[in-house]
Write a protein that holds these residues in place. Structure first.
Motif, mmCIF file in Angstrom:
data_model
loop_
_atom_site.group_PDB
_atom_site.id
_atom_site.type_symbol
_atom_site.label_atom_id
_atom_site.label_comp_id
_atom_site.label_asym_id
_atom_site.label_seq_id
_atom_site.Cartn_x
_atom_site.Cartn_y
_atom_site.Cartn_z
ATOM 1 N N GLN A 10 0.934 -1.148 -0.102
ATOM 2 C CA GLN A 10 -0.013 0.056 -0.047
ATOM 3 C C GLN A 10 0.858 1.100 -0.019
ATOM 4 O O GLN A 10 0.304 2.151 -0.278
ATOM 5 N N ARG A 11 2.410 1.069 0.344
ATOM 6 C CA ARG A 11 2.853 2.309 0.622
ATOM 7 C C ARG A 11 4.014 2.575 -0.852
ATOM 8 O O ARG A 11 4.513 3.763 -0.880
ATOM 9 N N ARG A 12 4.069 1.655 -1.410
ATOM 10 C CA ARG A 12 4.884 1.363 -2.684
ATOM 11 C C ARG A 12 4.784 2.775 -3.648
ATOM 12 O O ARG A 12 6.062 3.226 -3.779
ATOM 13 N N GLY A 13 3.688 3.400 -3.849
ATOM 14 C CA GLY A 13 3.664 4.486 -4.683
ATOM 15 C C GLY A 13 3.699 5.734 -4.067
ATOM 16 O O GLY A 13 3.351 6.744 -4.527
ATOM 17 N N MET A 14 3.699 5.815 -2.713
ATOM 18 C CA MET A 14 3.494 7.226 -1.905
ATOM 19 C C MET A 14 4.777 7.900 -1.971
ATOM 20 O O MET A 14 5.695 7.719 -1.967
ATOM 21 N N ASN A 15 4.465 9.589 -1.964
ATOM 22 C CA ASN A 15 5.491 10.353 -2.157
ATOM 23 C C ASN A 15 6.536 10.433 -1.019
ATOM 24 O O ASN A 15 7.795 10.510 -1.351
ATOM 25 N N TYR A 16 6.087 10.024 0.158
ATOM 26 C CA TYR A 16 7.168 10.161 1.262
ATOM 27 C C TYR A 16 8.116 9.005 1.283
ATOM 28 O O TYR A 16 9.162 9.037 1.368
ATOM 29 N N TYR A 17 7.434 7.794 0.734
ATOM 30 C CA TYR A 17 8.391 6.440 0.300
ATOM 31 C C TYR A 17 9.250 6.938 -0.507
ATOM 32 O O TYR A 17 10.527 6.434 -0.302
ATOM 33 N N SER A 18 9.008 7.668 -1.495
ATOM 34 C CA SER A 18 9.921 7.974 -2.733
ATOM 35 C C SER A 18 10.945 9.053 -2.145
ATOM 36 O O SER A 18 12.286 9.016 -2.346
ATOM 37 N N ALA A 19 10.471 9.873 -1.401
ATOM 38 C CA ALA A 19 11.633 10.928 -0.533
ATOM 39 C C ALA A 19 12.296 10.320 0.238
ATOM 40 O O ALA A 19 13.488 10.613 0.358
ATOM 41 N N VAL A 20 12.109 9.481 0.982
ATOM 42 C CA VAL A 20 13.089 8.323 2.021
ATOM 43 C C VAL A 20 13.949 7.915 1.019
ATOM 44 O O VAL A 20 15.260 7.641 1.514
ATOM 45 N N LYS A 21 13.704 7.134 -0.049
ATOM 46 C CA LYS A 21 14.504 6.375 -0.916
ATOM 47 C C LYS A 21 15.515 7.285 -1.482
ATOM 48 O O LYS A 21 16.652 7.093 -1.833
ATOM 49 N N ASP A 22 14.886 8.618 -1.970
ATOM 50 C CA ASP A 22 15.838 9.568 -2.625
ATOM 51 C C ASP A 22 16.989 10.039 -1.506
ATOM 52 O O ASP A 22 18.126 10.262 -1.973
ATOM 53 N N ALA A 23 16.671 10.270 -0.450
ATOM 54 C CA ALA A 23 17.482 10.613 0.661
ATOM 55 C C ALA A 23 18.534 9.363 0.878
ATOM 56 O O ALA A 23 19.798 9.747 1.136
ATOM 57 N N ILE A 24 18.063 8.200 0.859
ATOM 58 C CA ILE A 24 19.106 7.070 0.937
ATOM 59 C C ILE A 24 20.073 7.238 -0.199
ATOM 60 O O ILE A 24 21.200 6.911 0.171
ATOM 61 N N GLU A 25 19.695 7.291 -1.218
ATOM 62 C CA GLU A 25 20.606 7.299 -2.820
ATOM 63 C C GLU A 25 21.447 8.426 -2.609
ATOM 64 O O GLU A 25 22.560 8.251 -2.946
ATOM 65 N N GLN A 26 21.221 9.534 -1.815
ATOM 66 C CA GLN A 26 21.966 10.630 -1.822
ATOM 67 C C GLN A 26 23.179 10.244 -0.835
ATOM 68 O O GLN A 26 24.072 11.108 -0.702
ATOM 69 N N HIS A 27 22.958 9.414 0.029
ATOM 70 C CA HIS A 27 23.917 9.005 1.121
ATOM 71 C C HIS A 27 24.663 7.404 0.851
ATOM 72 O O HIS A 27 25.024 6.733 1.639
ATOM 73 N N SER A 28 24.438 7.262 -0.468
ATOM 74 C CA SER A 28 25.002 5.824 -0.626
ATOM 75 C C SER A 28 26.072 6.128 -1.913
ATOM 76 O O SER A 28 26.057 7.186 -2.586
ATOM 77 N N PRO A 29 26.958 5.284 -1.925
ATOM 78 C CA PRO A 29 27.175 4.029 -1.520
ATOM 79 C C PRO A 29 27.569 4.088 -0.120
ATOM 80 O O PRO A 29 28.212 4.934 0.272
ATOM 81 N N GLY A 30 27.662 3.008 0.527
ATOM 82 C CA GLY A 30 28.223 2.746 1.793
ATOM 83 C C GLY A 30 28.352 1.352 2.237
ATOM 84 O O GLY A 30 27.908 0.296 1.529
ATOM 85 N N GLU A 31 28.866 1.155 3.522
ATOM 86 C CA GLU A 31 28.959 -0.200 4.146
ATOM 87 C C GLU A 31 27.592 -0.849 4.585
ATOM 88 O O GLU A 31 27.279 -2.109 4.328
ATOM 89 N N SER A 32 26.968 0.046 5.421
ATOM 90 C CA SER A 32 25.563 -0.556 5.894
ATOM 91 C C SER A 32 24.361 0.228 5.907
ATOM 92 O O SER A 32 24.842 1.356 6.290
ATOM 93 N N ILE A 33 23.312 -0.441 5.934
ATOM 94 C CA ILE A 33 22.005 0.358 6.249
ATOM 95 C C ILE A 33 21.117 -0.392 7.049
ATOM 96 O O ILE A 33 20.932 -1.821 6.824
#
Length: 168
Positions: A10-33
């Motif tokens: 149910q959350r897959r297409g939500m904007n907040y979910y995309s915003a979180v994934k975008d923030a993760i991408e900006q702090h990647s690559p890395g060793e661990s999440i």
């Protein structure tokens, strides 16, 4: 028992979910999440990380992401390492009573290089029967953390807003 796979879908297409994934991408690559309170979502699969962990208080049958799923309550759960490059905690803190939040957030901050958090923003009290913190306004949110926010977005899904904050 919660159907965590349905919850995640149910959350897959939500904007907040995309915003979180975008923030993760900006702090990647890395060793661990580490994703705290994953709720069956695949947030932990965003970005490029060598090791991926997700925590949920309940078991998730048919867990699909290629990440280690740790079952147990945060902040008591035993972690496989003491620090992670990125830690996410999405749509969890609003469910907690006031007396639990300081210890919960303290451990998030202690294990995170970068911390990414999302919560409902200004939802009216009673809109969701499971939320104990609504309405969450910016000063209330900031008061939970000792770190300064390095990036803040307010995103909207179906006329409901959420805060997505990055603490560097």
């Amino acid at each position: 028992m919660v159907d965590w796979i349905k919850y995640a879908e149910q959350r897959r297409g939500m904007n907040y979910y995309s915003a979180v994934k975008d923030a993760i991408e900006q702090h990647s690559p890395g060793e661990s999440i580490l994703d705290v309170g994953c709720g069956g979502t695949d947030t932990v699969m965003a970005g490029s990380f060598k090791r991926r962990y997700a925590i949920n208080k309940d078991a998730i049958p048919n867990w699909k992401p290629d990440a280690e799923l740790i079952i147990g309550p945060w902040p008591e759960v035993e972690l496989p390492q003491s620090r992670f490059d990125v830690v996410t905690c999405c749509q969890v803190i609003e469910h907690l009573p006031d007396e639990v939040i300081p210890e919960f957030v303290s451990r998030l901050e202690a294990v995170a290089g970068v911390l990414i958090v999302s919560v409902p923003y200004l939802w009216p009290k009673g809109l969701c029967r499971y939320h104990t913190q609504d309405p969450v306004h910016l000063s209330k949110f900031r008061g939970w953390f000792t770190r300064k926010i390095s990036r803040l977005r307010i995103v909207e899904d179906d006329n409901l807003k959420r805060l997505v904050a990055v603490f560097g």
